[in-house]
Design an enzyme around this catalytic site. Structure first.
Site, PDB file in Angstrom:
ATOM      1  N   SER A 141      19.575  28.932 -38.412  1.00 13.68           N
ATOM      2  CA  SER A 141      19.305  28.171 -39.629  1.00 13.68           C
ATOM      3  C   SER A 141      20.528  27.333 -39.944  1.00 13.68           C
ATOM      4  CB  SER A 141      19.018  29.117 -40.800  1.00 13.68           C
ATOM      5  OG  SER A 141      19.026  28.419 -42.031  1.00 13.68           O
ATOM      6  N   TYR A 155      22.343  36.042 -46.035  1.00  9.11           N
ATOM      7  CA  TYR A 155      21.458  35.389 -45.081  1.00  9.11           C
ATOM      8  C   TYR A 155      22.246  34.394 -44.229  1.00  9.11           C
ATOM      9  CZ  TYR A 155      17.715  32.414 -43.256  1.00  9.11           C
ATOM     10  OH  TYR A 155      16.876  31.689 -42.433  1.00  9.11           O
TER      11      TYR A 155
END
Length: 246
Positions: A141, A155
């Protein structure tokens, strides 16, 4: 299309969203595809049915990526059922947005277990079966590079770890003819981050092309890396984010 004819791919977390799009695209390119799922058997069955209806071969395997033995078993089942393993797409992942003073150790451990440890275990097992021309493709990501919003530190840390593992494994496996790459999507319209969700207004204002991405667009990049034209790309973290991080 037949760039992957005769190849076998395993896509973790392939029952929905980006993972499902990747599974369908690799099947269109000629690969036999195994997908794992944790809690969506009906969705997994839909993906398998779609691939088979188009003339492909597919299998769904229940395996929570936080369960080490389940991940190892999924790799073994893929090889046993489909005969070999050429492409591993580490797509399974979980996300959370929680302020630092509210993050529980259970949440921290869950993100690390799925996003980092599960990816590590799947890769370690997969490369035992891969020969020259093998492909490891991690779905990271842009959160691994930039802090997208408050509460996303853990995250982001997991996705930063994915980028680091990608670089190291590219060195480890290059002499064996196996490439390792990291695809880093920005905002993509999925169940996890819908284009009309709570973060959409903020994110759209930062995307140069002024829209969310589509799962099929991410799948196209994965297909390139999995195919023969991607053979000289390794150790890369490739953003596919509509200019979100430009």
């Amino acid at each position: 299309m037949s760039t992957l004819k005769g190849k076998v791919a395993l896509v973790t977390g392939g029952s929905r969203g980006i993972g499902a799009a990747i599974a369908r695209r690799l099947a269109r390119e000629g690969a036999a595809v195994a997908i794992t799922y944790a809690a969506s058997p009906a969705k997994a069955a839909e993906v398998v049915h779609a691939i088979e209806a188009a003339g492909g071969r597919a299998v769904a395997i229940r395996a929570d990526s936080s369960d080490v033995e389940a991940v190892r078993s999924a790799v073994a089942q893929t090889v046993k059922t489909l005969g070999r393993l050429d492409v591993l797409v580490n797509n399974a992942g979980v996300a959370a947005i929680t302020p630092i003073d509210q993050v529980s150790l259970e949440e921290f451990d869950r993100l690390m277990a799925v996003n980092v440890r599960g990816l590590f275990v799947a890769t370690q097992e997969a490369v035992r079966h891969m020969g020259e021309g093998g492909r490891i493709i991690n779905i990271g990501s842009v959160s691994g590079d930039v802090a997208l919003a408050p509460g996303m530190a853990v995250y982001g840390a997991t996705k930063g770890a994915v980028a680091g593992l990608t670089r190291g494994w590219a060195r480890d496996l290059g002499a064996r003819g196996i490439t390792v790459n990291n695809v880093q999507p920005g905002p993509v319209d999925t169940d996890m981050n819908p284009a009309d969700g709570p973060l959409a207004t903020q994110f759209k204002g930062q995307i140069a092309v002024q829209r969310y991405g589509h799962a099929d667009e991410v799948a196209s990049l994965v297909a390139y890396l999995a195919g023969p034209e991607g053979a000289f790309v390794s150790g890369a973290s490739l953003n596919i984010d509509g200019g979100f991080t430009a």
